[in-house]
Design a protein around this motif. Structure first.
Motif, PDB file in Angstrom:
ATOM      1  N   THR A 121      10.865 -22.284 -10.248  1.00 49.65           N
ATOM      2  CA  THR A 121      10.467 -21.780 -11.559  1.00 49.65           C
ATOM      3  C   THR A 121      11.503 -22.175 -12.616  1.00 49.65           C
ATOM      4  O   THR A 121      12.604 -22.626 -12.306  1.00 49.65           O
ATOM      5  N   GLY A 122      11.125 -21.981 -13.888  1.00 51.88           N
ATOM      6  CA  GLY A 122      12.080 -22.136 -14.982  1.00 51.88           C
ATOM      7  C   GLY A 122      12.515 -23.559 -15.254  1.00 51.88           C
ATOM      8  O   GLY A 122      13.644 -23.789 -15.690  1.00 51.88           O
ATOM      9  N   ARG A 123      11.631 -24.529 -15.037  1.00 51.53           N
ATOM     10  CA  ARG A 123      11.998 -25.923 -15.297  1.00 51.53           C
ATOM     11  C   ARG A 123      12.307 -26.133 -16.774  1.00 51.53           C
ATOM     12  O   ARG A 123      11.579 -25.668 -17.649  1.00 51.53           O
ATOM     13  N   GLU A 124      13.379 -26.881 -17.056  1.00 54.20           N
ATOM     14  CA  GLU A 124      13.734 -27.236 -18.419  1.00 54.20           C
ATOM     15  C   GLU A 124      14.515 -28.543 -18.406  1.00 54.20           C
ATOM     16  O   GLU A 124      15.094 -28.936 -17.386  1.00 54.20           O
ATOM     17  N   VAL A 125      14.504 -29.227 -19.545  1.00 54.59           N
ATOM     18  CA  VAL A 125      15.250 -30.478 -19.679  1.00 54.59           C
ATOM     19  C   VAL A 125      16.674 -30.138 -20.094  1.00 54.59           C
ATOM     20  O   VAL A 125      16.894 -29.470 -21.108  1.00 54.59           O
ATOM     21  N   TYR A 126      17.628 -30.594 -19.321  1.00 56.79           N
ATOM     22  CA  TYR A 126      19.041 -30.308 -19.595  1.00 56.79           C
ATOM     23  C   TYR A 126      19.721 -31.462 -20.329  1.00 56.79           C
ATOM     24  O   TYR A 126      20.583 -31.243 -21.175  1.00 56.79           O
ATOM     25  N   THR A 127      19.334 -32.699 -20.010  1.00 59.30           N
ATOM     26  CA  THR A 127      20.014 -33.886 -20.503  1.00 59.30           C
ATOM     27  C   THR A 127      18.997 -34.887 -21.027  1.00 59.30           C
ATOM     28  O   THR A 127      17.989 -35.155 -20.367  1.00 59.30           O
ATOM     29  N   TYR A 128      19.278 -35.477 -22.193  1.00 57.21           N
ATOM     30  CA  TYR A 128      18.384 -36.466 -22.796  1.00 57.21           C
ATOM     31  C   TYR A 128      19.111 -37.803 -22.964  1.00 57.21           C
ATOM     32  O   TYR A 128      20.351 -37.872 -22.920  1.00 57.21           O
ATOM     33  N   GLY A 129      18.309 -38.873 -23.171  1.00 57.30           N
ATOM     34  CA  GLY A 129      18.875 -40.164 -23.545  1.00 57.30           C
ATOM     35  C   GLY A 129      19.578 -40.898 -22.431  1.00 57.30           C
ATOM     36  O   GLY A 129      20.551 -41.608 -22.651  1.00 57.30           O
ATOM     37  N   VAL A 130      19.046 -40.768 -21.211  1.00 54.44           N
ATOM     38  CA  VAL A 130      19.637 -41.409 -20.035  1.00 54.44           C
ATOM     39  C   VAL A 130      18.688 -42.509 -19.571  1.00 54.44           C
ATOM     40  O   VAL A 130      17.493 -42.266 -19.397  1.00 54.44           O
ATOM     41  N   ARG A 131      19.207 -43.696 -19.333  1.00 57.04           N
ATOM     42  CA  ARG A 131      18.332 -44.783 -18.892  1.00 57.04           C
ATOM     43  C   ARG A 131      17.957 -44.618 -17.427  1.00 57.04           C
ATOM     44  O   ARG A 131      16.796 -44.546 -17.065  1.00 57.04           O
ATOM     45  N   GLU A 189      28.140 -46.679 -17.742  1.00 55.65           N
ATOM     46  CA  GLU A 189      28.631 -45.421 -18.291  1.00 55.65           C
ATOM     47  C   GLU A 189      28.952 -44.382 -17.221  1.00 55.65           C
ATOM     48  O   GLU A 189      28.242 -44.248 -16.222  1.00 55.65           O
ATOM     49  N   LEU A 190      30.032 -43.662 -17.476  1.00 51.62           N
ATOM     50  CA  LEU A 190      30.314 -42.388 -16.822  1.00 51.62           C
ATOM     51  C   LEU A 190      30.357 -41.355 -17.942  1.00 51.62           C
ATOM     52  O   LEU A 190      31.164 -41.466 -18.869  1.00 51.62           O
ATOM     53  N   ASN A 191      29.463 -40.385 -17.880  1.00 51.92           N
ATOM     54  CA  ASN A 191      29.262 -39.452 -18.985  1.00 51.92           C
ATOM     55  C   ASN A 191      29.705 -38.042 -18.636  1.00 51.92           C
ATOM     56  O   ASN A 191      29.639 -37.609 -17.486  1.00 51.92           O
ATOM     57  N   ARG A 192      30.111 -37.339 -19.680  1.00 58.42           N
ATOM     58  CA  ARG A 192      30.522 -35.935 -19.572  1.00 58.42           C
ATOM     59  C   ARG A 192      29.629 -35.102 -20.488  1.00 58.42           C
ATOM     60  O   ARG A 192      29.542 -35.365 -21.685  1.00 58.42           O
ATOM     61  N   GLN A 193      28.958 -34.101 -19.909  1.00 55.92           N
ATOM     62  CA  GLN A 193      28.084 -33.237 -20.695  1.00 55.92           C
ATOM     63  C   GLN A 193      28.705 -31.856 -20.802  1.00 55.92           C
ATOM     64  O   GLN A 193      29.024 -31.228 -19.790  1.00 55.92           O
ATOM     65  N   THR A 194      28.848 -31.378 -22.026  1.00 55.60           N
ATOM     66  CA  THR A 194      29.507 -30.101 -22.259  1.00 55.60           C
ATOM     67  C   THR A 194      28.553 -28.989 -22.680  1.00 55.60           C
ATOM     68  O   THR A 194      28.961 -27.830 -22.756  1.00 55.60           O
ATOM     69  N   ALA A 195      27.280 -29.329 -22.973  1.00 58.63           N
ATOM     70  CA  ALA A 195      26.318 -28.318 -23.389  1.00 58.63           C
ATOM     71  C   ALA A 195      24.908 -28.804 -23.091  1.00 58.63           C
ATOM     72  O   ALA A 195      24.639 -30.009 -23.080  1.00 58.63           O
ATOM     73  N   MET A 196      24.003 -27.868 -22.861  1.00 61.38           N
ATOM     74  CA  MET A 196      22.611 -28.214 -22.610  1.00 61.38           C
ATOM     75  C   MET A 196      22.011 -28.905 -23.831  1.00 61.38           C
ATOM     76  O   MET A 196      22.309 -28.568 -24.978  1.00 61.38           O
TER      77      MET A 196
END
Length: 417
Positions: A231-241, A273-280
């Protein structure tokens, strides 16, 4: 959502899920979801000795590592990709981009697998690249367009029949219209919030404009998350190839991930790329950027409509950075604590091949990251690949495993042995 299920409760949920499955679900999955036998009795076993294994060991003599480190053949595993080490340390499950999931067992803990056989042989898998474990022993396998849940895989794997349920049913991970042969190797990890995070590579070299709205809605070309009951599906990260590796910093809990960048722009651009995500909800640039700050030809004249997070590290172009893992073991020297080990699969879209190595990335207290080669030598003097590292996993003793889908092998890297 914090899960507090007992195994009995989880299995009861699975029975409920099975009853709601559509009629086109394979019969064997329905049977396993209802704890019924399938009639399948045979495993496929992989020989761990002989000339093939000897040839892989010969290749490993070429591999260079920092002083004190050693590399050895852990297991012969055809098409080995992402790995999930069981919390009890009994078995490692290995995904592939074909139709097999392998179980790898080192019964006497001598650093060499004693047995490799297929997992859940009664099930029909489709690109089961992405196995991952929760800390309490639930195994998830992310396929091309489905996610399966195995509540007690370490307990049941010795039998051809295992308790298995749909977490995300076939056709519900992405729309069926978007199923592709390209960029369909999913990976998953359980985050510090107890949710499951699943990467969804978009199938194009550069996403066309007519697909952007759908992909944004579904999380294709991004990373989605959901509760571990589906349950509770949501998109966390955008703009990824096309990300085929992510993990969470052991201290900060931040999501880091690799991303494969646009082909056909030349040998040296764009960077991986190696990416760092700090917020949804952060956006990492695709399709307006091909990698780093390099604009794609298709969108170069358009204003970028989103705020873009640039990569934490720019990797060499077209090296195909795939699986990654934060190191939190005790075997390696202290400088490697909380460092990232990542696999560079190797280039195809380059006149001079690069990659086919393991990288290590060190992160300072401010979050600044620097990467350098850690294990290399699978690319020989003639520009031929003798192996292609695909993913990293950590064993309970603090050594790391490296999968190689070209050689069909898993290597073990240890320190001081």
């Amino acid at each position: 959502m914090k899960r507090v299920w007992t195994l009995t409760a989880a299995l009861a949920l699975g029975v409920g899920m099975a009853s709601a499955q559509s009629a086109d679900v394979p019969d064997n999955l329905e049977k396993l979801s209802s704890f019924q036998t399938t009639g399948v009795t045979d495993f496929t076993f992989v020989d761990q000795s002989g000339p093939y294994a000897d040839g892989i060991k010969k290749t490993l003599e070429r591999i260079t590592l920092p002083p004190g480190f050693n590399i050895s053949l852990y297991a012969v595993v055809p098409d080995a990709r992402n790995m999930a080490v069981g919390p009890q340390g009994i078995v490692t499950f290995v995904g592939t981009r074909k139709d097999k999931v392998w179980s790898v067992t080192d019964r006497n803990k001598d650093g060499v697998a004693d047995e490799v056989k297929d997992f859940a042989p009664s099930l029909d898998f489709t690109i089961p690249n992405g196995p991952c474990f929760s800390k309490d022993g639930f195994l998830y396998i992310a396929e091309q367009n489905r996610v399966l849940l195995f509540p007690a895989a370490e307990f049941f794997y010795e039998s051809p029949d295992v308790a298995a349920f749909n977490l995300v049913a076939q056709g519900d991970l992405i729309p069926a219209s978007e199923e592709s042969f390209n960029h369909t190797a999913r990976v998953c990890k359980i985050g510090p919030d107890g949710k499951i995070y699943i990467s969804l590579g978009q199938p194009f070299n550069v996403s066309p404009p007519e697909k952007l709205a759908l992909y944004k809605e579904k999380g294709i070309g991004g990373i989605i998350r959901m509760n571990t009951d589906g349950t509770g599906r949501e998109v966390y990260t955008y703009g990824v190839r096309n990300s085929v590796g992510h993990d969470f910093h052991p201290v900060t809990g931040e999501l880091w991930f690799t991303d494969n960048q646009v082909d056909g722009m030349g040998d040296d651009i764009p960077p991986g790329e190696l990416n760092r995500q700090t917020a949804m909800g952060q956006h990492f640039g695709h399709p307006w950027y091909g990698g780093g700050s390099v604009r794609t030809n298709e969108y170069k004249n358009q204003e970028v409509p989103v705020e873009v997070v640039m990569p934490a590290v720019e990797m060499v172009a077209h090296a195909a950075d795939l699986g990654m893992e934060f190191y939190d073991g005790k075997m390696f020297p202290a400088k490697y604590k909380n460092a990232i080990f990542s696999a560079q699969h190797g280039s195809w879209n380059r006149t001079e091949p690069v990659g086919a190595r393991v990288m290590v990335t060190f992160i300072d207290d401010e979050g600044n990251a620097t990467s350098e080669p850690f294990a290399e030598g699978w690319l020989n003097e003639n520009g031929e690949y003798l192996g292609r590292p695909a993913a990293i996993a950590e064993l309970r003793d603090g050594s790391i495993l490296v999968s190689d889908d070209l050689a069909g092998a898993i290597y073990r890297i240890s320190y001081g042995e």
